[in-house]
Design an enzyme around this catalytic site. Structure first.
Site, PDB file in Angstrom:
ATOM      1  N   THR A 259       0.669  -1.176   0.029  1.00  0.00           N
ATOM      2  CA  THR A 259       0.147   0.013   0.087  1.00  0.00           C
ATOM      3  C   THR A 259       0.741   1.095  -0.087  1.00  0.00           C
ATOM      4  OG1 THR A 259      -0.248   0.360   2.246  1.00  0.00           O
ATOM      5  CG2 THR A 259      -1.714  -1.134   1.358  1.00  0.00           C
ATOM      6  N   ASP A 260       0.331   2.230  -0.185  1.00  0.00           N
ATOM      7  CA  ASP A 260       0.819   3.672   0.004  1.00  0.00           C
ATOM      8  C   ASP A 260       0.502   3.817   1.394  1.00  0.00           C
ATOM      9  OD1 ASP A 260       2.004   6.047  -0.318  1.00  0.00           O
ATOM     10  OD2 ASP A 260       1.031   6.700  -2.020  1.00  0.00           O
ATOM     11  N   ASP A 261       1.002   4.945   2.332  1.00  0.00           N
ATOM     12  CA  ASP A 261       1.058   5.266   3.506  1.00  0.00           C
ATOM     13  C   ASP A 261      -0.247   5.192   4.121  1.00  0.00           C
ATOM     14  OD1 ASP A 261       1.243   5.899   6.076  1.00  0.00           O
ATOM     15  OD2 ASP A 261       1.788   7.899   5.652  1.00  0.00           O
TER      16      ASP A 261
END
Length: 332
Positions: A259-261
């Site tokens: 994932t991204d953050d």
């Protein structure tokens, strides 16, 4: 690399997490993330970095500590794209960024020097390159971070960076699948929505990611964008339709998916929901990039689903095996 205990829920959960922290040394907080949460990776930002000597000590101490705790070596990641997104500044080499790279030789030189400097510091993963394509008529949020030109040019320049980084011993992570070049809102603060059809994405946005797969990029990062024609309910980073059906099955990608953050404002769901969606989509790594309660909530949610859901436990084994395979390839 030490034998991994696939019977330990704590160790299985920890390998699925890449976590941020405060400080510039192997302090109590970082030791807790490694020893108690069994973190598989950490990610560095500008406040974690003061000087080359300090950075090298931090990275090496953290990796040694993980090994001392009976864990596999740590992923130590950073965003070092060049230009406006570069966590390492002078005395490290500063590059003007992707829009200013005009030749393949410049892309290769960026990758070679960046890999050498990161590797020397003990950093083994770069969240780069950006493989998004910006259409000429869009005032994209990504316009200052992308390679200029069409999808084929982005693919060519991006794969040169991927190959250079990985030749230098640093895992490369292509981002932001399936492409955010069409977006004008910043997912750090909003949930952008795109109504683009899959057929249109295949003709443009997906081409650089297909190229990245062909050169065996180590990882791909999912965007936080809601692609309403692909999945009307869940942004890419939480979507089984995008992460599994499109990327894993449709494109046949077998590397790491992350994932991204999850601290970004585009994520409005509670952490338990996020983790369930991530695990159901067989996304290997969840990023929680800032110190705070989300880290404990993410770790507890992964532990809980591994314990009570047999299907998620079994698919989780496959995710951890992919993580360990990448570590075996690059970290030993």
């Amino acid at each position: 690399m030490a034998q991994f205990d696939f019977e330990s829920l704590s160790d299985l959960a920890g390998q699925r997490l890449m976590l941020g922290f405060d400080g510039q040394t192997l302090n109590t907080e970082l030791k807790h993330l490694i020893n108690e949460y069994r973190a598989g990776g950490i990610i560095l930002f500008r406040p974690n970095i003061e000087s080359p000597d300090q950075l090298r000590r931090l990275c090496m101490d953290a990796r040694d500590y993980a090994l001392d705790q009976g864990l596999p070596d740590l992923f130590v990641a950073v965003d070092q794209e060049g230009g406006q997104v570069a966590r390492l500044r002078k005395p490290f080499t500063e590059f003007p960024g992707n829009p200013h790279m005009t030749t393949l030789e410049e892309a290769r030189e960026f990758a070679r020097i960046t890999a050498s400097e990161l590797f020397d510091m003990g950093i083994n993963m770069n969240m780069a390159p950006v493989m998004d394509v910006v259409p000429p008529d869009v005032d994209s949020i990504m316009k200052d971070r992308v390679f200029t030109g069409n999808e084929n040019r982005v693919a060519e320049m991006g794969t040169a960076v991927i190959q250079g980084l990985q030749k230098g011993g640093v895992l490369s992570v292509a981002k932001h699948f399936p492409g955010i070049g069409r977006t004008v809102k910043d997912s750090h603060f909003f949930l952008p929505e795109l109504e683009t059809e899959l057929s249109d994405l295949k003709q443009t946005d997906l081409i650089p990611f297909e190229a990245a797969k062909k050169v065996q990029v180590s990882g791909m990062m999912l965007s936080h964008i809601l692609y309403t024609r692909l999945d009307a309910n869940w942004q890419a980073s939480l979507s089984k339709t995008i992460a599994y059906d499109l990327l894993r099955k449709g494109m046949g990608y077998q590397g790491l998916v992350m994932t991204d953050d999850l601290d970004m404002k585009a994520i409005s769901h509670d952490m338990d929901t996020c983790i369930y969606r991530i695990m159901a989509a067989q996304i290997d790594i969840a990023l929680v990039c800032h110190a705070g309660p989300n880290i404990a909530e993410a770790r507890n949610a992964v532990m809980g689903y591994l314990e009570k859901d047999k299907e998620l436990f079994e698919s989780g084994i496959a995710c951890v095996k992919r993580i360990l395979a990448a570590k075996e390839q690059f970290l030993v």
